[in-house]
Design a protein around this motif. Structure first.
Motif, PDB file in Angstrom:
ATOM      1  N   HIS A 101       0.752  -1.119  -0.061  1.00  0.00           N
ATOM      2  CA  HIS A 101       0.315   0.502  -0.319  1.00  0.00           C
ATOM      3  C   HIS A 101       0.705   1.297  -0.464  1.00  0.00           C
ATOM      4  N   ALA A 102       2.082   1.492   0.991  1.00  0.00           N
ATOM      5  CA  ALA A 102       2.759   2.825   0.953  1.00  0.00           C
ATOM      6  C   ALA A 102       3.974   3.088  -0.574  1.00  0.00           C
ATOM      7  N   PHE A 103       4.298   1.602  -1.424  1.00  0.00           N
ATOM      8  CA  PHE A 103       4.609   1.387  -2.309  1.00  0.00           C
ATOM      9  C   PHE A 103       3.695   1.986  -3.515  1.00  0.00           C
ATOM     10  N   CYS A 104       2.805   1.494  -3.271  1.00  0.00           N
ATOM     11  CA  CYS A 104       1.508   2.400  -5.164  1.00  0.00           C
ATOM     12  C   CYS A 104       1.189   3.498  -3.856  1.00  0.00           C
ATOM     13  N   ALA A 105       0.710   4.480  -2.916  1.00  0.00           N
ATOM     14  CA  ALA A 105       0.879   5.335  -3.026  1.00  0.00           C
ATOM     15  C   ALA A 105       1.862   6.579  -2.897  1.00  0.00           C
ATOM     16  N   GLU A 106       3.387   6.151  -2.945  1.00  0.00           N
ATOM     17  CA  GLU A 106       4.311   6.643  -3.345  1.00  0.00           C
ATOM     18  C   GLU A 106       4.097   7.217  -5.028  1.00  0.00           C
ATOM     19  N   LEU A 107       4.040   5.782  -5.775  1.00  0.00           N
ATOM     20  CA  LEU A 107       3.914   5.398  -6.762  1.00  0.00           C
ATOM     21  C   LEU A 107       2.809   6.072  -7.646  1.00  0.00           C
ATOM     22  N   VAL A 123      -5.599  10.175   0.604  1.00  0.00           N
ATOM     23  CA  VAL A 123      -5.518   9.153   0.845  1.00  0.00           C
ATOM     24  C   VAL A 123      -7.163   8.574   2.549  1.00  0.00           C
ATOM     25  N   ALA A 124      -7.539   8.351   2.166  1.00  0.00           N
ATOM     26  CA  ALA A 124      -8.863   7.534   3.255  1.00  0.00           C
ATOM     27  C   ALA A 124      -8.330   6.515   3.848  1.00  0.00           C
ATOM     28  N   ASP A 125      -8.614   6.616   4.854  1.00  0.00           N
ATOM     29  CA  ASP A 125      -8.000   5.674   6.109  1.00  0.00           C
ATOM     30  C   ASP A 125      -9.591   4.797   6.675  1.00  0.00           C
ATOM     31  N   GLU A 126      -9.362   4.269   7.659  1.00  0.00           N
ATOM     32  CA  GLU A 126     -11.012   2.967   7.568  1.00  0.00           C
ATOM     33  C   GLU A 126     -12.084   3.967   8.129  1.00  0.00           C
ATOM     34  N   ASP A 127     -10.853   5.169   8.859  1.00  0.00           N
ATOM     35  CA  ASP A 127     -12.147   5.472   9.747  1.00  0.00           C
ATOM     36  C   ASP A 127     -13.013   7.005   9.254  1.00  0.00           C
ATOM     37  N   LEU A 147     -17.209  -2.935   4.456  1.00  0.00           N
ATOM     38  CA  LEU A 147     -16.049  -2.788   3.558  1.00  0.00           C
ATOM     39  C   LEU A 147     -15.244  -3.846   3.090  1.00  0.00           C
ATOM     40  N   THR A 148     -15.404  -5.290   3.799  1.00  0.00           N
ATOM     41  CA  THR A 148     -14.612  -5.712   3.330  1.00  0.00           C
ATOM     42  C   THR A 148     -15.375  -6.561   2.123  1.00  0.00           C
ATOM     43  N   ARG A 149     -16.683  -6.295   1.809  1.00  0.00           N
ATOM     44  CA  ARG A 149     -17.533  -7.014   0.834  1.00  0.00           C
ATOM     45  C   ARG A 149     -17.501  -6.070  -0.602  1.00  0.00           C
ATOM     46  N   PHE A 150     -17.288  -4.512   0.081  1.00  0.00           N
ATOM     47  CA  PHE A 150     -16.019  -3.893  -1.112  1.00  0.00           C
ATOM     48  C   PHE A 150     -15.034  -4.316  -1.343  1.00  0.00           C
ATOM     49  N   SER A 151     -14.490  -4.727  -0.836  1.00  0.00           N
ATOM     50  CA  SER A 151     -12.799  -5.355  -1.216  1.00  0.00           C
ATOM     51  C   SER A 151     -13.139  -6.289  -2.280  1.00  0.00           C
ATOM     52  N   ALA A 152     -14.200  -7.711  -1.172  1.00  0.00           N
ATOM     53  CA  ALA A 152     -14.343  -8.610  -2.322  1.00  0.00           C
ATOM     54  C   ALA A 152     -14.803  -8.602  -3.220  1.00  0.00           C
ATOM     55  N   HIS A 153     -15.083  -7.630  -3.769  1.00  0.00           N
ATOM     56  CA  HIS A 153     -15.973  -6.980  -4.912  1.00  0.00           C
ATOM     57  C   HIS A 153     -14.916  -6.559  -6.115  1.00  0.00           C
ATOM     58  N   ARG A 154     -14.345  -5.956  -5.262  1.00  0.00           N
ATOM     59  CA  ARG A 154     -13.090  -4.759  -6.059  1.00  0.00           C
ATOM     60  C   ARG A 154     -11.912  -6.536  -6.140  1.00  0.00           C
ATOM     61  N   PHE A 155     -11.294  -7.224  -5.214  1.00  0.00           N
ATOM     62  CA  PHE A 155     -10.107  -7.902  -5.412  1.00  0.00           C
ATOM     63  C   PHE A 155     -10.687  -9.593  -6.638  1.00  0.00           C
ATOM     64  N   MET A 185      -8.978   1.426  -3.570  1.00  0.00           N
ATOM     65  CA  MET A 185      -8.119   1.741  -4.795  1.00  0.00           C
ATOM     66  C   MET A 185      -6.509   2.571  -4.866  1.00  0.00           C
ATOM     67  N   LEU A 186      -5.982   2.385  -3.951  1.00  0.00           N
ATOM     68  CA  LEU A 186      -4.411   3.068  -4.440  1.00  0.00           C
ATOM     69  C   LEU A 186      -3.754   1.506  -5.159  1.00  0.00           C
ATOM     70  N   VAL A 187      -4.607   0.462  -4.916  1.00  0.00           N
ATOM     71  CA  VAL A 187      -3.258  -0.857  -5.183  1.00  0.00           C
ATOM     72  C   VAL A 187      -4.003  -1.258  -6.767  1.00  0.00           C
ATOM     73  N   LEU A 188      -5.393  -0.840  -6.958  1.00  0.00           N
ATOM     74  CA  LEU A 188      -5.973  -0.962  -8.224  1.00  0.00           C
ATOM     75  C   LEU A 188      -5.542   0.178  -9.008  1.00  0.00           C
TER      76      LEU A 188
END
Length: 551
Positions: A101-107, A123-127, A147-155, A185-188
């Motif tokens: 995640h940190a690598f993707c944000a910097e990239l 960057v929107a953190d979990e809070d 949020l977990t279901r959102f991640s499963a949908h995306r990934f 979104m950072l990773v995508l």
């Protein structure tokens, strides 16, 4: 005297140099190219990854700045950095290391314009994500599951139900309007960036990619790794093919098979020794693991390196109190039998509230103990306040950041009350706080706290304009009254009891009342302008006269 917590003794900074086992050496000294190293817990996977970096630099002449090492957590990245510093000295600083995640944000901050990403995104953190969902859907206890279901949908491409699909679309619209990316979104976006043909110059920055805990990658994170290495093919992947604890976050152990197929790996390296567990514990764990269907068919036998005189035992108890009593007695018995120090004992538990109960039980039994506090830095009240204030200064028009600042500063009970009332009335929280101030008496404690909070919030933008450096801005924020507003009584409300429920207090009050009535004509000392029959009252309830009035 009551028992106290044992003093904290920090761990040793330096550990003895570990000598690689034959299977570890096979992994560390493998020729450059794609390699999959498989091992269970305690086999020395991270040690192999660190030694592989040292071998690449010292023995094969790789430039440290062209080495990229991914870890799953920031803590693991810090551990690798510390060990590399001991191995390579100043050269270790040049190795690219950290979470994906940190690598993707910097990239994306460096090359995001290649995919139409505007500079200066946040960057929107979990809070923040949870606050957005609360705005869109109202207060719910299961927003983290959403949020977990959102991640499963995306990934993993899992289908969202109708309500979730609508909420997901609105959620993404809100973040897009605020120019924010969440962690997914950072990773995508980064995967989209490095997979492009035009990104060859970006990929050419590194000659080797190393990945720890490979089994915990999700398919999109694997796309990032695969793309970075598509030209040089030099990936050193370390993982455990028999476990994955992050499937809830989209992780998929099947990426191990994808890696083998994509990079044409014909031979894998298995670490054959377990250095962490005694044979009895390890054998029992292996019996459970062997029930699972393996990802690869070529399972090998892994051996534990040491024995223990203590067999594995499982106990059941009728109640939590019975379990606590047994634990306390067992630790006391073991201490008396073996004469070890209390600090030599470690007790693991699943949830923090279990630890709170254990701490009370130990202290009541006269056994010194110390809870291992695993709090994140942002959970520190002062750090949390500074972060909330900086977010408001950076995004003065963002109502989510504003409300998060209110939540940080106001007492918990008052904030929860105000937010619930605002949501029920479908009001903006700031507007509702202003309404509460107008409705409450001016001297009311809640009104004073709300006024101070609103004033602090309004003043933040002006505070930010006064500074040209982050250091001076943080210094001014820290010079102010920081943290949650509240009185000592509010801070310790859980420790308070009703005095009328304590017989001794009731009896003392009666004696004081009787003494006051009987001694009205006795000399009355003055305190802040109020006459108090102090000496007579204390004398009447049994204190000698020498306790009051000196000689």
């Amino acid at each position: 005297m009551p028992p106290t917590r044992a003093p904290y003794h920090p761990p040793l900074a330096l550990l003895p140099q570990q000598v690689p086992s034959p299977s570890q050496r096979k992994a560390i000294e493998a020729p450059p190219g794609p390699l999959l190293v498989l091992a269970g817990p305690g086999a020395g996977k991270t040690f192999c990854l660190i030694e592989r970096i040292r071998f690449l630099v010292d023995e094969l002449g790789f430039e440290p700045a062209r080495i990229c090492a991914f870890t799953f957590t920031n803590k693991a990245a810090g551990e690798i950095a510390e060990r590399l510093d001991r191995q390579l000295g100043g050269r270790a600083e040049k190795v690219k290391r950290g979470t994906i995640h940190a690598f993707c944000a910097e990239l994306l901050r460096s090359y995001g314009e290649h995919i139409g990403l505007q500079p200066g995104f946040g960057v929107a953190d979990e809070d923040y994500q949870l606050a957005v969902l609360r705005r869109l859907e109202g207060p719910r206890r299961w927003h983290r599951n959403t949020l977990t279901r959102f991640s499963a949908h995306r990934f993993r491409g899992e289908r969202l139900m109708h309500d979730d699909a609508q909420l997901f679309a609105r959620y993404e619209e809100v973040l897009a309007a605020k120019r924010l990316l969440d962690f997914d979104m950072l990773v995508l976006q980064a995967a989209d960036l490095v997979e492009r043909t035009s990104a060859a110059s970006i990929r050419s920055n590194w000659d080797v990619v190393l990945v720890d805990e490979f089994q915990d990658l999700n398919p999109v994170q694997y796309r990032v790794v695969r793309s970075l290495a598509q030209d040089h093919k030099h990936v050193f992947a370390v993982g455990d093919h028999e476990q994955s604890i992050y499937s809830w976050a989209g992780a998929d152990p099947a990426v191990l098979r994808s890696f083998v197929n994509d990079f044409g790996i014909t031979a894998k390296v298995y670490l054959e020794e377990n250095h962490r567990c005694p044979r009895g514990v390890f054998a029992l764990a292996r019996r459970l693991v062997m029930i699972n269907k393996p990802i690869f068919d070529d399972r090998i036998e892994v051996l534990a390196a040491r024995d223990s005189a203590f067999p594995v035992a499982a106990h059941t108890f009728e109640s939590d109190d019975a379990e606590l009593a047994w634990i306390v007695e067992d630790i006391r018995r073991d201490h008396d039998a073996n004469a070890h120090d209390w600090g030599d004992v470690a007790l693991l538990y699943r949830k923090h509230d279990i630890g709170d109960g254990l701490e009370a039980a130990f202290l009541n039994a006269g056994i010194p103990c110390r809870l291992a506090q695993g709090r994140a830095l942002a959970e520190d009240p002062i750090v949390g306040y500074v972060l909330a204030a900086l977010r408001v200064i950076l995004n003065p028009d963002d109502s989510v950041c504003r409300d998060a600042f209110f939540e940080t500063v106001l007492p918990r009970s008052l904030f929860d009350e105000a937010r619930a009332q605002a949501e029920a009335a479908q009001h903006d929280l700031r507007r509702h706080l202003n309404h509460m101030v107008e409705r409450l008496p001016r001297a009311d404690a809640s009104a004073r706290q709300i006024r101070r909070t609103l004033y602090s919030w309004k003043n933040l933008e002006a505070v930010g304009r006064r500074h040209t450096s982050l250091a001076s801005l943080v210094q001014e924020l820290l010079s102010q009254r920081v943290g949650r507003l509240g009185s000592v009584l509010e801070d310790r409300h859980e420790d308070l009891t009703d005095p009328a429920s304590i017989p001794e207090v009731v009896a003392l009050a009666g004696r004081l009342r009787a003494a006051r009535e009987a001694q009205r004509d006795v000399w009355l000392p003055r305190l802040d302008g109020v006459e108090i029959p102090l000496e007579a009252m204390l004398y009447a309830i049994g204190f000698p006269r020498t306790h009051v009035g000196g000689e």
